[in-house]
Design an enzyme around this catalytic site. Structure first.
Site, short mmCIF file in Angstrom:
data_model
loop_
_atom_site.label_atom_id
_atom_site.label_comp_id
_atom_site.label_asym_id
_atom_site.label_seq_id
_atom_site.Cartn_x
_atom_site.Cartn_y
_atom_site.Cartn_z
N THR A 12 0.81 -1.22 0.00
CA THR A 12 0.00 0.00 0.00
C THR A 12 0.84 1.26 0.00
O THR A 12 0.48 2.26 -0.64
CB THR A 12 -0.93 0.00 1.23
OG1 THR A 12 -1.84 -1.10 1.12
CG2 THR A 12 -1.73 1.29 1.32
N SER A 52 1.89 -7.73 -0.28
CA SER A 52 2.53 -8.56 0.74
C SER A 52 1.83 -9.90 0.90
O SER A 52 2.42 -10.87 1.39
CB SER A 52 2.59 -7.84 2.08
OG SER A 52 1.29 -7.64 2.60
N THR A 84 1.12 -4.17 4.48
CA THR A 84 0.92 -4.40 5.91
C THR A 84 0.36 -5.77 6.24
O THR A 84 0.42 -6.21 7.39
CB THR A 84 -0.03 -3.34 6.50
OG1 THR A 84 -1.30 -3.41 5.82
CG2 THR A 84 0.55 -1.95 6.36
N ASP A 85 -0.21 -6.48 5.26
CA ASP A 85 -0.89 -7.73 5.57
C ASP A 85 0.00 -8.76 6.26
O ASP A 85 -0.47 -9.54 7.09
CB ASP A 85 -1.46 -8.36 4.29
CG ASP A 85 -2.69 -7.63 3.78
OD1 ASP A 85 -3.19 -6.74 4.49
OD2 ASP A 85 -3.16 -7.96 2.67
#
Length: 327
Positions: A12, A52, A84-85
């Site tokens: 992101t 990710s 961020t996942d």
């Protein structure tokens, strides 16, 4: 000024949406922050340009080797940007693989650059400040988000959208105020990082137990080629009675790690006795306690142990060591 090497992996923080160039490079990210020139000399490497959710353990093992090479070349700090996942997993994986000779920071963004209040630039700037300051040198990989510094061993993504999505059970270990990073506590550095990767990523199952679960999926685990399994048990590490024998049989053939689905606290070892499915009955049948480590990070650790050719007993001893305090 300090020399900081930034490795960008996409995500992101670098996502420009439906454009000709949907994911920008690490160099593009840095060019959006001209004040960096007053903080550090920055080198950028666009290691991956993907979401990710598509990263693999093999990707991060390869990244760790590039980071070690950069450290050996004389850089003073490392910053990794990614989606961020899976930050909580990649940060812990890197922590297990790299001796913390210099600060190593992982960051990202919850809002992409096209949204109002995009947090990527602030998170990247804060991460460079932390890496250049040296305050986290020697304590392992940290995650910097929303002006907070989190230990990779405890941090997790706790919200799907909030810019304060990253939280730790013990709280952040530090913060950034008026451009200055501070630490409130220093985790010890007693991790055993003696991993010598011998194989590519091995399949490890992660199974979350729920109300009324009969464990029928578990009977197919070994047939499907899984080399280990992490069980996120109920409460302090419990399962329905109907699952006990299946888990006991699996534990005789592959490592079975017992974690808790709660996300906080340690797996119990001696509180509940006398009924099948309690933590004491499961541990007596060969399951290995994850201690304070949650299921996702237990899976990362088990993967590295198996990729390093560790025996069942060596895996047990490693997890046993995790029960020691680390703060």
């Amino acid at each position: 000024m300090k020399k900081i090497h930034i490795f960008s992996l996409g995500g992101t923080i670098a996502y420009m949406g439906d454009t000709d160039k949907p994911i920008v490079t690490g160099e593009d990210l840095v060019q959006g922050l001209p004040e960096i020139s007053n903080i550090a000399n920055v080198i950028t490497t666009s290691f991956r340009q993907i979401a990710s959710s598509s990263l693999s353990i093999d990707d991060i093992v390869e990244l760790s080797r590039e980071i070690v090479s950069a450290i050996d070349s004389g850089v003073d700090g490392i910053v990794i940007t990614q989606g961020t996942d899976t930050i909580e997993e990649t940060a812990y994986l890197l922590d297990l693989l790299i001796e913390p000779k210099v600060p190593i920071v992982v960051t990202g963004a919850m809002r992409n650059p096209n949204l109002r209040g995009a947090d990527g630039p602030a998170n990247l700037l804060a991460s460079i400040l932390v890496a250049a300051s040296g305050v986290t040198k020697g304590i392992g990989v940290v995650v910097v988000f929303n002006d907070e510094i989190h230990c990779s061993r405890f941090v997790r993504k706790a919200h799907t959208q909030n810019v304060a999505a990253f939280q730790s059970e013990c709280g952040p270990i530090g913060w950034i105020a008026e451009g200055i990073p501070y630490l409130a506590m220093r985790p010890n550095n007693e991790l055993n990082r003696s991993f010598k990767i011998e194989t590519e990523e091995v399949p490890i199952a992660l199974y979350t137990v729920s109300l009324g679960d009969d464990g029928r999926l578990l009977t197919k685990t070994k047939d499907l080629g899984f080399k280990g399994i992490v069980i996120e048990g109920l409460g302090g590490g419990h399962v329905p009675t109907s699952m006990v024998e299946t888990l006991a049989d699996l534990a005789q053939e592959i490592p079975v790690i017992l974690a808790s689905r709660t996300g906080s606290g340690e797996v119990l070892t001696q509180t509940y006795r006398g009924y099948p499915g309690s933590e004491t009955s499961l541990l007596s049948k060969g399951l290995i306690s994850s201690g304070w480590l949650d299921g996702r990070k237990s899976r990362v650790l088990l993967s590295l142990l198996l990729m390093s050719g560790k025996t069942h007993q060596e895996i047990f001893e490693y997890y046993k060591h995790l029960s020691k305090p680390i703060l």
